[in-house]
Write an enzyme that holds these catalytic residues in place. Structure first.
Site, PDB file in Angstrom:
ATOM      1  N   LYS A  72     -31.472 -24.088  61.950  1.00 28.33           N
ATOM      2  CA  LYS A  72     -32.145 -25.382  61.853  1.00 28.33           C
ATOM      3  C   LYS A  72     -31.169 -26.553  61.809  1.00 28.33           C
ATOM      4  O   LYS A  72     -31.415 -27.604  62.405  1.00 28.33           O
ATOM      5  CB  LYS A  72     -33.056 -25.413  60.630  1.00 28.33           C
ATOM      6  CG  LYS A  72     -34.265 -24.498  60.735  1.00 28.33           C
ATOM      7  CD  LYS A  72     -35.184 -24.651  59.546  1.00 28.33           C
ATOM      8  CE  LYS A  72     -36.400 -23.756  59.645  1.00 28.33           C
ATOM      9  NZ  LYS A  72     -37.348 -23.965  58.535  1.00 28.33           N
ATOM     10  N   ASP A 109     -41.881 -28.536  58.758  1.00 26.94           N
ATOM     11  CA  ASP A 109     -42.045 -27.756  57.530  1.00 26.94           C
ATOM     12  C   ASP A 109     -42.844 -28.543  56.484  1.00 26.94           C
ATOM     13  O   ASP A 109     -43.881 -28.091  56.003  1.00 26.94           O
ATOM     14  CB  ASP A 109     -40.684 -27.363  56.951  1.00 26.94           C
ATOM     15  CG  ASP A 109     -40.011 -26.241  57.728  1.00 26.94           C
ATOM     16  OD1 ASP A 109     -40.738 -25.404  58.299  1.00 26.94           O
ATOM     17  OD2 ASP A 109     -38.778 -26.198  57.762  1.00 26.94           O
TER      18      ASP A 109
END
Length: 268
Positions: A72, A109
């Site tokens: 990420k 997220d």
């Protein structure tokens, strides 16, 4: 028919990638909609990411990439532009191909968590919240909780220094929210979130002090499997609103699909 030579290709990048749910979920969507598209799980050793990405970037029919651990952070650097959600946490969990051929990054997220909370009718503005976990998902959730107007946020992590850094960053970005690093103790909280992998395996310890959970508290565990973690079982037994991780993933998937235009809604 899916998977022809004209198919639009998407990738799910993680290491390892065997646990990833996105390929199955997206391919089921493509099948249901009758789209000639497919999502492929891909992986590589972390030290070979640059070499790997050079090949992926060269694929002109690669339309987007969903990104998971441990990529990420490094994948954000591959994007020429990023939504503030990704830029402020320094991590991306999705990239889409731009008309220029470059890439745009985002991070869903925290967005998925917030939308799942709202869909269940849980208010966040003015509440006191405990967030356990200052890693990738926890970082994104922390910023989004503050953005939603949480009045008081305590961040706990197995690495106290990491929790302190995240608390300082969120406090600087959202001065109206009182943010601190602290213990994984939900006493006096309205919302308690587990954003760690603790609870995925039998025999894992509890991620927070469940003895201090109280009736009416919202306890959210982002773990998807098992659907009923030990934390959620303990919370439900104490009269809390126990919320599992799957709705967060479902909300993320819809946001990702829209971001990628995977359903081809915005094309003539």
């Amino acid at each position: 028919m899916r998977g022809t030579g004209k198919a639009e290709v998407f990738a799910m990048l993680a290491h390892p990638v065997g646990h990833a749910k996105s390929p199955g979920m997206f391919n089921e969507l493509f099948e249901r909609l009758g789209l000639d598209s497919l999502m492929v799980p891909v992986t590589c050793a972390p030290e070979r990411l640059d070499e790997f990405w050079a090949g992926m970037d060269a694929m002109s029919n690669l339309k987007g990439v969903i990104v998971s651990i441990p990529y990420k952070v490094p994948m954000l650097a591959k994007a020429e532009t990023a939504h503030p959600r990704a830029a402020r946490v320094g991590a991306a969990n999705i990239l889409r191909r731009l008309p220029s051929g470059g890439w745009e990054a985002d991070n869903f997220d925290g967005y998925g968590f917030v939308l799942a909370m709202k869909n269940k009718g849980h208010a966040m503005a003015g509440k006191k919240a405990l967030l356990v976990g200052a890693g990738g998902a926890g970082c994104s959730i922390a910023f989004c909780l503050a953005e939603e107007g949480v009045a008081d946020l305590t961040i706990a992590d197995i690495d106290p220094a990491r929790a302190a850094r995240l608390a300082a960053e969120v406090q600087a970005a959202f001065p109206a929210c009182k943010v601190r690093a602290g213990a994984a103790d939900p006493a006096g909280m309205d919302i308690a979130v587990n954003a760690t992998p603790v609870g995925m395996h039998a025999g894992d310890p509890l991620p927070m002090l469940v003895a201090n959970l109280t009736p009416g508290m919202v306890v959210f565990d982002i773990i998807m499997e098992p659907a009923e973690t030990r934390l959620l079982a303990e919370a439900r037994a104490r009269g809390c609103h126990a919320e599992p991780g799957r709705p967060m993933m479902d909300c993320q998937m819809q946001a990702m699909s829209d971001f990628l235009d995977a359903e081809r809604k915005n094309r003539g």
